[in-house]
Write a protein that holds these residues in place. Structure first.
Motif, mmCIF file in Angstrom:
data_model
loop_
_atom_site.group_PDB
_atom_site.id
_atom_site.type_symbol
_atom_site.label_atom_id
_atom_site.label_comp_id
_atom_site.label_asym_id
_atom_site.label_seq_id
_atom_site.Cartn_x
_atom_site.Cartn_y
_atom_site.Cartn_z
ATOM 1 N N HIS A 36 7.919 -9.175 -5.976
ATOM 2 C CA HIS A 36 7.841 -8.041 -6.383
ATOM 3 C C HIS A 36 9.727 -7.657 -6.810
ATOM 4 O O HIS A 36 9.614 -8.423 -6.580
ATOM 5 C CB HIS A 36 7.940 -7.885 -5.167
ATOM 6 N N GLU A 37 9.350 -6.530 -7.390
ATOM 7 C CA GLU A 37 10.813 -6.106 -7.684
ATOM 8 C C GLU A 37 11.106 -5.877 -6.302
ATOM 9 O O GLU A 37 10.321 -5.475 -5.650
ATOM 10 C CB GLU A 37 10.051 -5.000 -8.185
ATOM 11 N N LEU A 38 13.077 -5.553 -5.786
ATOM 12 C CA LEU A 38 13.042 -4.849 -4.967
ATOM 13 C C LEU A 38 12.645 -3.343 -4.041
ATOM 14 O O LEU A 38 12.299 -3.411 -2.654
ATOM 15 C CB LEU A 38 14.567 -5.157 -4.979
ATOM 16 N N SER A 39 12.718 -2.885 -5.155
ATOM 17 C CA SER A 39 11.950 -1.551 -5.217
ATOM 18 C C SER A 39 10.866 -1.849 -4.537
ATOM 19 O O SER A 39 10.357 -0.683 -3.521
ATOM 20 C CB SER A 39 12.642 -0.696 -6.265
ATOM 21 N N THR A 40 9.976 -2.197 -4.632
ATOM 22 C CA THR A 40 8.558 -2.304 -4.933
ATOM 23 C C THR A 40 8.251 -2.977 -3.579
ATOM 24 O O THR A 40 7.721 -2.541 -2.436
ATOM 25 C CB THR A 40 7.629 -3.330 -5.529
ATOM 26 N N ALA A 41 9.169 -4.207 -2.969
ATOM 27 C CA ALA A 41 9.257 -4.823 -1.660
ATOM 28 C C ALA A 41 9.854 -3.924 -0.783
ATOM 29 O O ALA A 41 8.985 -3.754 -0.006
ATOM 30 C CB ALA A 41 10.215 -5.833 -2.170
ATOM 31 N N ARG A 42 10.716 -2.935 -1.033
ATOM 32 C CA ARG A 42 10.926 -2.161 0.103
ATOM 33 C C ARG A 42 10.286 -1.663 0.249
ATOM 34 O O ARG A 42 9.555 -0.750 2.132
ATOM 35 C CB ARG A 42 12.420 -0.904 -0.934
ATOM 36 N N LYS A 43 9.032 -0.972 -0.831
ATOM 37 C CA LYS A 43 7.733 0.299 -0.186
ATOM 38 C C LYS A 43 7.280 -0.174 0.145
ATOM 39 O O LYS A 43 6.100 0.185 1.253
ATOM 40 C CB LYS A 43 7.861 0.877 -1.408
ATOM 41 N N VAL A 44 6.459 -1.329 0.134
ATOM 42 C CA VAL A 44 6.113 -2.518 0.292
ATOM 43 C C VAL A 44 6.759 -2.484 2.337
ATOM 44 O O VAL A 44 5.462 -2.294 3.607
ATOM 45 C CB VAL A 44 5.480 -3.985 0.141
ATOM 46 N N MET A 45 7.295 -3.038 2.559
ATOM 47 C CA MET A 45 8.068 -3.241 3.726
ATOM 48 C C MET A 45 7.476 -1.818 5.030
ATOM 49 O O MET A 45 7.676 -2.135 6.156
ATOM 50 C CB MET A 45 9.464 -3.581 3.623
ATOM 51 N N ASP A 46 8.538 -0.727 3.828
ATOM 52 C CA ASP A 46 8.561 0.623 4.566
ATOM 53 C C ASP A 46 7.022 0.772 4.992
ATOM 54 O O ASP A 46 6.767 1.027 6.221
ATOM 55 C CB ASP A 46 8.612 1.690 3.816
ATOM 56 N N GLN A 47 5.611 0.409 4.167
ATOM 57 C CA GLN A 47 4.501 0.790 4.844
ATOM 58 C C GLN A 47 4.240 -0.082 6.029
ATOM 59 O O GLN A 47 2.836 0.542 7.076
ATOM 60 C CB GLN A 47 3.562 1.095 3.354
ATOM 61 N N ALA A 48 4.492 -1.684 5.727
ATOM 62 C CA ALA A 48 4.068 -2.517 6.505
ATOM 63 C C ALA A 48 4.340 -2.299 8.482
ATOM 64 O O ALA A 48 4.165 -1.627 9.217
ATOM 65 C CB ALA A 48 4.923 -3.424 6.033
ATOM 66 N N LEU A 49 5.563 -1.733 7.924
ATOM 67 C CA LEU A 49 6.239 -1.418 9.086
ATOM 68 C C LEU A 49 6.162 0.378 9.738
ATOM 69 O O LEU A 49 5.782 0.273 11.235
ATOM 70 C CB LEU A 49 7.903 -0.862 9.508
ATOM 71 N N ALA A 50 5.467 0.833 8.861
ATOM 72 C CA ALA A 50 4.607 2.061 9.637
ATOM 73 C C ALA A 50 3.306 1.468 10.287
ATOM 74 O O ALA A 50 3.165 2.142 11.541
ATOM 75 C CB ALA A 50 5.006 3.054 8.318
ATOM 76 N N PHE A 51 2.558 0.739 9.479
ATOM 77 C CA PHE A 51 1.296 0.104 9.861
ATOM 78 C C PHE A 51 1.379 -0.584 11.411
ATOM 79 O O PHE A 51 0.258 0.313 12.120
ATOM 80 C CB PHE A 51 0.978 -0.767 8.895
ATOM 81 N N LEU A 52 2.634 -1.096 11.665
ATOM 82 C CA LEU A 52 2.801 -2.039 12.494
ATOM 83 C C LEU A 52 3.217 -0.840 13.749
ATOM 84 O O LEU A 52 2.304 -1.263 15.212
ATOM 85 C CB LEU A 52 3.686 -2.914 12.931
ATOM 86 N N LYS A 53 3.710 0.220 13.786
ATOM 87 C CA LYS A 53 3.930 0.873 14.596
ATOM 88 C C LYS A 53 3.245 1.737 15.138
ATOM 89 O O LYS A 53 2.704 1.771 16.789
ATOM 90 C CB LYS A 53 4.971 1.796 14.214
ATOM 91 N N VAL A 54 2.010 2.167 14.642
ATOM 92 C CA VAL A 54 0.557 2.766 14.492
ATOM 93 C C VAL A 54 -0.003 1.743 15.496
ATOM 94 O O VAL A 54 -0.868 2.526 16.477
ATOM 95 C CB VAL A 54 -0.225 3.653 13.200
ATOM 96 N N MET A 55 0.141 0.869 14.758
ATOM 97 C CA MET A 55 -1.208 -0.032 15.317
ATOM 98 C C MET A 55 -0.981 -0.592 16.789
ATOM 99 O O MET A 55 -2.016 -0.827 17.848
ATOM 100 C CB MET A 55 -1.693 -1.591 14.577
ATOM 101 N N GLY A 56 0.487 -0.539 16.818
ATOM 102 C CA GLY A 56 1.136 -1.164 18.021
ATOM 103 C C GLY A 56 0.859 0.007 19.188
ATOM 104 O O GLY A 56 0.505 -0.949 20.193
ATOM 105 N N ASP A 57 1.035 0.999 18.641
ATOM 106 C CA ASP A 57 1.335 2.097 19.890
ATOM 107 C C ASP A 57 -0.014 2.577 20.831
ATOM 108 O O ASP A 57 -0.315 2.659 21.079
ATOM 109 C CB ASP A 57 2.021 3.722 19.343
ATOM 110 N N ALA A 58 -1.085 2.583 19.361
ATOM 111 C CA ALA A 58 -2.196 2.849 19.785
ATOM 112 C C ALA A 58 -3.165 2.033 19.955
ATOM 113 O O ALA A 58 -4.238 1.694 20.651
ATOM 114 C CB ALA A 58 -3.017 3.465 19.135
ATOM 115 N N LYS A 59 -2.687 0.243 20.833
ATOM 116 C CA LYS A 59 -3.686 -0.939 19.969
ATOM 117 C C LYS A 59 -4.717 -1.011 19.362
ATOM 118 O O LYS A 59 -5.867 -1.491 19.892
ATOM 119 C CB LYS A 59 -3.758 -0.870 21.736
ATOM 120 N N ALA A 60 -4.561 -0.270 18.064
ATOM 121 C CA ALA A 60 -5.112 -0.490 17.543
ATOM 122 C C ALA A 60 -5.770 -1.394 16.139
ATOM 123 O O ALA A 60 -5.429 -1.274 15.650
ATOM 124 C CB ALA A 60 -5.116 1.131 16.703
#
Length: 147
Positions: A36-60
């Motif tokens: 990925h371009e670094l700008s795209t990788a930053r977007k991917v990481m941002d979304q992955a971290l948000a996803f993990l937080k929601v999934m982990g908090d809810a045990k979803a």
């Protein structure tokens, strides 16, 4: 009669769940490892971290990342000490990755994106395949044209 003006609520960002240094380290690795371009990788990481937080908090554990967001989770997991520490701090347990790419349907991606939004995170619809201008099947969050 009084009129109330609603102040927009600032959306949360996945990147804010880790230190700026760790976010940049993960983004650089994601860019190099997945092409990925670094700008795209930053977007991917941002979304992955948000996803993990929601999934982990809810045990979803019925949630799944889109194909383009999944490398962000892989990137974090490959930094095992950082990932394990983060999971323990955030949830009190380690979030395991049990891949099942066959369940990445558009309705599931809409559901996952909606859950992330409901938790107050900004969602990049293009990375989840839920944007209005999605052009299936070539582009729906999993295609290169959506970045």
């Amino acid at each position: 009669m009084t009129t109330m003006v609603e102040t927009p609520v600032a959306l949360r960002h996945g990147r804010d769940l880790v230190s700026p240094e760790l976010f940049e380290k993960l983004s650089a690795f994601c860019a190099a490892e997945y092409g990925h371009e670094l700008s795209t990788a930053r977007k991917v990481m941002d979304q992955a971290l948000a996803f993990l937080k929601v999934m982990g908090d809810a045990k979803a554990f019925d949630m799944a990342p889109s194909e383009i967001v999944d490398p962000g989770w892989h990137t974090f997991m490959l930094h095992t000490q950082d990932y394990a520490t983060w999971c323990e701090e955030q949830f009190g347990y380690f979030v395991h990755h049990a891949p099942n790419s066959k369940i990445r349907t558009r309705p599931l991606m809409v559901s996952v994106a909606d859950r992330i939004k409901a938790a107050g995170f900004e969602v990049d619809e293009r990375l989840w395949g839920t944007s209005a201008d999605c052009n299936q099947p070539a582009c729906c969050g999993d295609g290169g044209c959506c970045c």
